[in-house]
Design an enzyme around this catalytic site. Structure first.
Site, short mmCIF file in Angstrom:
data_model
loop_
_atom_site.label_atom_id
_atom_site.label_comp_id
_atom_site.label_asym_id
_atom_site.label_seq_id
_atom_site.Cartn_x
_atom_site.Cartn_y
_atom_site.Cartn_z
N SER A 1 20.20 79.14 -48.55
CA SER A 1 21.57 79.39 -49.02
C SER A 1 22.06 78.27 -49.93
O SER A 1 22.79 78.52 -50.90
CB SER A 1 22.52 79.57 -47.83
OG SER A 1 22.68 78.37 -47.10
N HIS B 1 23.11 67.34 -45.15
CA HIS B 1 22.95 67.47 -43.69
C HIS B 1 24.26 67.92 -43.07
O HIS B 1 25.33 67.41 -43.43
CB HIS B 1 22.52 66.13 -43.09
CG HIS B 1 22.21 66.20 -41.63
ND1 HIS B 1 21.04 66.74 -41.14
CD2 HIS B 1 22.94 65.84 -40.54
CE1 HIS B 1 21.06 66.69 -39.82
NE2 HIS B 1 22.20 66.14 -39.43
#
Length: 205
Positions: free
Chosen positions: A13, A109
């Site tokens: 994504s 992250h």
């Protein structure tokens, strides 16, 4: 134009968000290559649909990290890659790539590092009962999510939050933040090459 290679292992994504940012003129870069260590990953299909060249490999077919990273490095050199962009790539990079692209490898992250490094950062935050988590974009070193942070954005955790709902909130931030950070890094690199003093404290809060 800056050439980038995206490394991904799963759904892709964030890779798609970067592709869309290039198409929309929000990111001035060429996405020259997707590197993937899982042949069945949906990121590979996204790349093919977008017309991005892919290099897909299976790590167990090599004698070790150095062997497959040497092959990856050759592919990156062929494509004249300037930056490596990790987007859900589930392997630590080794000396071959870290040396060749020192200071030019970034990762995103889903937490406010150093909190919740490694796998399932969202699950870690929920299990800890945290009320806030976030997104970190950072330079990559030899450790697991230990490289210097470039920027961080907080994401609140609501009462009754599920893994799925929190993931959706975090991905919404990631998909706009990552292309913006990449563009700033590209601009900064360009300023350095032109002899202009480049900013080193990049913040997107």
């Amino acid at each position: 134009m800056t050439n980038i290679a995206v490394f991904a292992s799963g759904n892709g994504s964030n890779f798609q968000a970067i592709v869309d940012a290039v198409r929309n003129g929000m990111l001035e870069a060429n996405i020259c290559l997707l590197v993937c260590d899982r042949p069945g990953a949906f990121a590979v299909e996204r790349a093919r649909t977008s017309g991005v060249e892919t290099f897909v490999y299976t790590p167990k077919e090599f004698s070790g990290k150095a062997e497959y990273e040497k092959l990856i490095s050759e592919k990156l050199a062929e494509a004249n890659i300037d930056w490596i962009v990790l987007a859900g790539y589930m392997r630590l990079l080794g000396p071959v790539l870290l040396t060749a692209y020192e200071g030019r490898i970034v990762n995103i992250h889903p937490s406010l590092l150093p909190a919740y490094p490694g796998k399932d950062a969202i699950g870690q935050a929920l299990a800890a009962g945290a009320t806030v988590t976030g997104v970190t974009v950072h330079f990559v070193d030899e450790g697991m999510d230990t490289g210097p942070a470039i920027t961080q954005v907080e994401v609140p955790i609501s009462s009754g939050e599920t893994h799925e709902s929190l993931q959706a909130k975090i991905q919404e931030v990631e998909h706009s933040l990552y292309p913006a950070v990449l563009q700033t890094l590209i601009n900064t690199q360009g300023e350095s090459k032109n002899g202009t003093k480049a900013g080193t404290n990049l913040r997107f809060r």
